[in-house]
Design a protein around this motif. Structure first.
Motif, short mmCIF file in Angstrom:
data_model
loop_
_atom_site.label_atom_id
_atom_site.label_comp_id
_atom_site.label_asym_id
_atom_site.label_seq_id
_atom_site.Cartn_x
_atom_site.Cartn_y
_atom_site.Cartn_z
N TYR B 10 -45.18 89.12 31.81
CA TYR B 10 -46.00 87.46 31.86
C TYR B 10 -46.79 87.49 33.05
O TYR B 10 -46.88 87.95 34.01
N VAL B 89 -50.75 87.04 23.60
CA VAL B 89 -50.04 88.26 23.90
C VAL B 89 -50.89 89.40 23.72
O VAL B 89 -51.21 89.49 22.51
N ARG B 110 -47.65 88.38 28.01
CA ARG B 110 -48.15 87.16 27.52
C ARG B 110 -49.29 86.87 28.69
O ARG B 110 -48.62 86.47 29.76
#
Lengths: 111, 114
Positions: B10, B89, B110
């Motif tokens: 992330y 993503v 992401r």
């Protein structure tokens, strides 16, 4: 340009029911077709692929797909689904060096 | 390694910030691909490498996107001056060769641009 059309964006079914996820591809001289599954927050996992030969392709987790050249279709089927089959499913076609994906079908299996 | 590894999993970036996303393919895999997957969409092709050569970058959406694979193994996707529409993503895949579509995908990064 190649295009892959997944005819249903969402498919809800009950557990142990059969399911069919529909996919149409662009006609081409040589066609390689694939189905991938994507669980939440994960990458894509190959379910099955058609390269040549038998038009009925068997994959993992009890899934199978049938290549139909006259209808340019490659529908994915499973005779009896489980709760754990809930995921996003993508149909894809090779186009030169790349895979072209459909928009995806969300399969939701309810108890 | 056993699979395709991507890092970070992330990333939150402020608009205008530069980001770098890393992909570590399966050892020995010649081909490496980057895809962008927007929310609720299928993955879209960005670029493709065969060893260290970038053979197709036609999917890169703008000149803010740049990818490299200098030694034919690890690849980095760099996005300069990130914008909100870059939120997606980013998936990396590798393959032993081009034929047969035997791609193995990583879990993706992401990216959220705020």
């Amino acid at each position: 340009a190649q295009s892959v059309t997944q005819l249903d964006s969402q498919v809800p079914v009950f557990e142990e029911a059969p399911v069919e996820l529909r996919c149409n591809y662009s006609s081409s001289v040589s066609v390689y077709l694939f189905w991938y599954v994507q669980y939440p927050n994960q990458g894509l996992q190959l379910l099955l692929k058609y390269l040549s030969g038998s038009t009925l392709v068997k994959g993992i987790n009890g899934f199978e797909a049938e290549f139909n050249k006259s209808q340019t279709s490659f529908h994915l089927r499973k005779p009896s689904v489980h709760i754990s089959d809930t995921a996003e499913y993508f149909c894809a076609q090779t186009s030169g060096s790349r895979l072209t994906f459909g928009e995806g079908t969300q399969l939701t299996v309810n108890p | 390694g056993a699979g395709v590894s991507q890092s970070p999993r992330y990333k939150v970036a402020k608009r205008g910030q530069d980001v770098a996303l890393r992909c570590d393919p399966i050892s020995g895999h010649v081909s490496l691909f980057w895809y962008q997957q927007a929310l609720g969409q299928g993955p879209e092709f960005l670029t493709y490498f065969q060893n260290e050569a970038q053979l197709d970058k036609s999917g890169l959406p703008s000149d803010r996107f740049f990818a490299e694979r200098p030694e034919g193994s690890v690849s980095t996707l760099k996005i300069q001056r990130t914008q909100q529409e870059d939120s997606a993503v980013y998936l990396c895949a590798s393959s032993l060769d081009l034929g047969g579509g035997g791609y193995t995908f990583g879990s993706g990064t992401r990216l959220t641009v705020v």
